[in-house]
Design an enzyme around this catalytic site. Structure first.
Site, mmCIF file in Angstrom:
data_model
loop_
_atom_site.group_PDB
_atom_site.id
_atom_site.type_symbol
_atom_site.label_atom_id
_atom_site.label_comp_id
_atom_site.label_asym_id
_atom_site.label_seq_id
_atom_site.Cartn_x
_atom_site.Cartn_y
_atom_site.Cartn_z
ATOM 1 N N ILE A 102 11.480 1.245 12.085
ATOM 2 C CA ILE A 102 10.711 2.104 13.010
ATOM 3 C C ILE A 102 10.910 1.722 14.478
ATOM 4 C CG2 ILE A 102 8.928 2.871 11.371
ATOM 5 C CD1 ILE A 102 7.077 0.717 12.729
ATOM 6 N N ILE B 260 0.847 -1.203 0.000
ATOM 7 C CA ILE B 260 0.000 0.000 0.000
ATOM 8 C C ILE B 260 0.880 1.251 0.000
ATOM 9 C CG2 ILE B 260 -1.867 1.240 1.179
ATOM 10 C CD1 ILE B 260 -2.617 -1.489 2.498
ATOM 11 N N TYR C 192 -1.931 -9.917 15.654
ATOM 12 C CA TYR C 192 -1.828 -8.890 14.606
ATOM 13 C C TYR C 192 -2.935 -7.849 14.790
ATOM 14 C CZ TYR C 192 -2.737 -6.488 10.276
ATOM 15 O OH TYR C 192 -3.007 -5.495 9.370
#
Ligand code: UDP
Length: 343
Positions: free
Chosen positions: A62, A17, A149
């Site tokens: 990150i 995405i 998740y």
């Protein structure tokens, strides 16, 4: 869309995405830093815009806030799409999912706050709804994560909204429903039905249809999703959650029909090999998209037959993708049945 040149940072910018969003932003004339740890994304995904002057590609993780911090200098818009996806590995390694999806989101928020960014848009997951009671499902539906998740993506969302509430960070959270399109993952764990079926089609093997194939999903085409992110950033609304869905839902048998019947002779199963229904999975996902339509004026434009046709045009991308059959899926989903099926 604002006409001023914006400096945007897309975490997960080399992913499925993320790479489509980077393309949208670059084509809108913005400056973009695509940040990715390349654990599942690849720079190849950005080849269409790689030579555009406004694009910078940075390999960074990150979970490492010190590397992250300087990258936020002068950034106007942050799109936080980096994270770990897939159900089975999240059950096996919740620590990795916590680190990436919760601690990683915390790091991005703190960097965004320190850099005084103007907007932060979070890629949340519709998996937070679990098995919902209401269809189409509104943002106010009960939160019922079924596996780590879903839980860690929801925890990330809670933090994003909290940073808006406490620190006044202008944020929006987009709950994405079954995003599909070219460049969706072609490697790694068993997951997303499109990749599974396209690899099966290329190999002339039967489609592994779960249950009776009558379950349906709100399949949302990736360029529509990229536009939803861009619209979210350009708006002045903050502290809100929006579903991002196609306004329809399509069953798996219909998907098989659109892919064409040449999924192999499949022995006695014909084109289809039926496999057992997985615990914790909804019979239907279907977003109520009235809020995003009302507040951002966004709606999906690519209908399902068109989207599937685009997938078929880019089917060669799945040539190297893992080829699943009922036996290997049975093996790969053992922990899924073990942990989600027994209580
Ligand atoms: N599905 C299927 N065969 C597969 C994988 C998935 O029929 O080999 C179905 C699955 O039952 C679900 C839909 O495809 O209804 C989407 O599954 P995916 O794992 O892509 O997304 P999710 O279940 O998380 O919505």
């Amino acid at each position: 869309m604002e006409k001023t040149r914006i400096k945007a940072l897309v975490t997960g910018g080399a992913g499925f995405i993320g790479s489509h969003l980077v393309e949208t932003l670059i084509n809108d004339g913005h400056e973009v830093i695509a940040l990715d740890d390349l654990s599942s994304g690849c720079w190849e995904n950005l080849k269409h815009v790689a030579t555009m002057p406004g694009l910078k590609m940075v390999e960074a993780d990150i979970t490492d806030i010190n590397t992250l911090r300087p990258l936020f200098n002068g950034v106007d818009w942050v799109f936080h799409l980096a994270g770990k996806a897939d159900i089975v590995p999240s059950i096996e390694h919740p620590d990795i999912y916590y680190a990436a999806n919760v601690q990683g989101t915390f790091n991005v928020l703190e960097c965004a706050r320190a850099a005084n960014v103007k907007r932060l848009i979070y890629a949340a997951s519709s998996s937070c709804y679990g098995i919902p009671d209401v269809y189409p499902t509104p943002e106010s539906a009960e939160i019922r994560p079924q596996y780590p998740y879903a839980l860690t993506k929801f925890m990330g969302e809670e933090m994003v909204l909290h940073w808006a509430q406490v620190y006044g960070l202008p944020v929006l959270s987009l709950r994405l429903f079954n995003v599909y399109g070219p460049r969706s993952r072609t490697t790694g764990a068993y997951g997303a039905v499109f990749g599974v079926f396209l690899a099966q089609k290329l190999a002339g093997k039967p489609y592994t249809v779960v249950g009776d194939g009558k379950q349906s999903r709100d399949f949302t085409y990736v360029t529509d999703v990229a536009e939803a992110f861009a619209a979210a950033a350009a708006s002045n609304i903050s502290g809100e959650i929006f579903n991002v869905g196609s306004n329809h839902h399509y069953d798996i048998n219909e998907l098989v029909g659109h892919l064409g019947g040449d999924g192999g002779d499949g022995g006695d199963g014909g084109d289809i090999e039926y496999i057992p229904k997985r615990p914790g999975e909804p019979d239907c996902t279907f977003a109520d998209v009235s809020r995003i339509q009302m507040h951002l004026g966004w709606h999906a434009k690519v209908d399902f037959p068109t989207g599937v046709a685009h997938m078929l045009e880019s089917i060669e991308l799945w040539r190297e993708a893992p080829l699943w059959d009922s036996e290997s899926i049975h093996e790969a989903t053992k922990v899924w049945f073990k942990y989600l099926g027994t209580h």
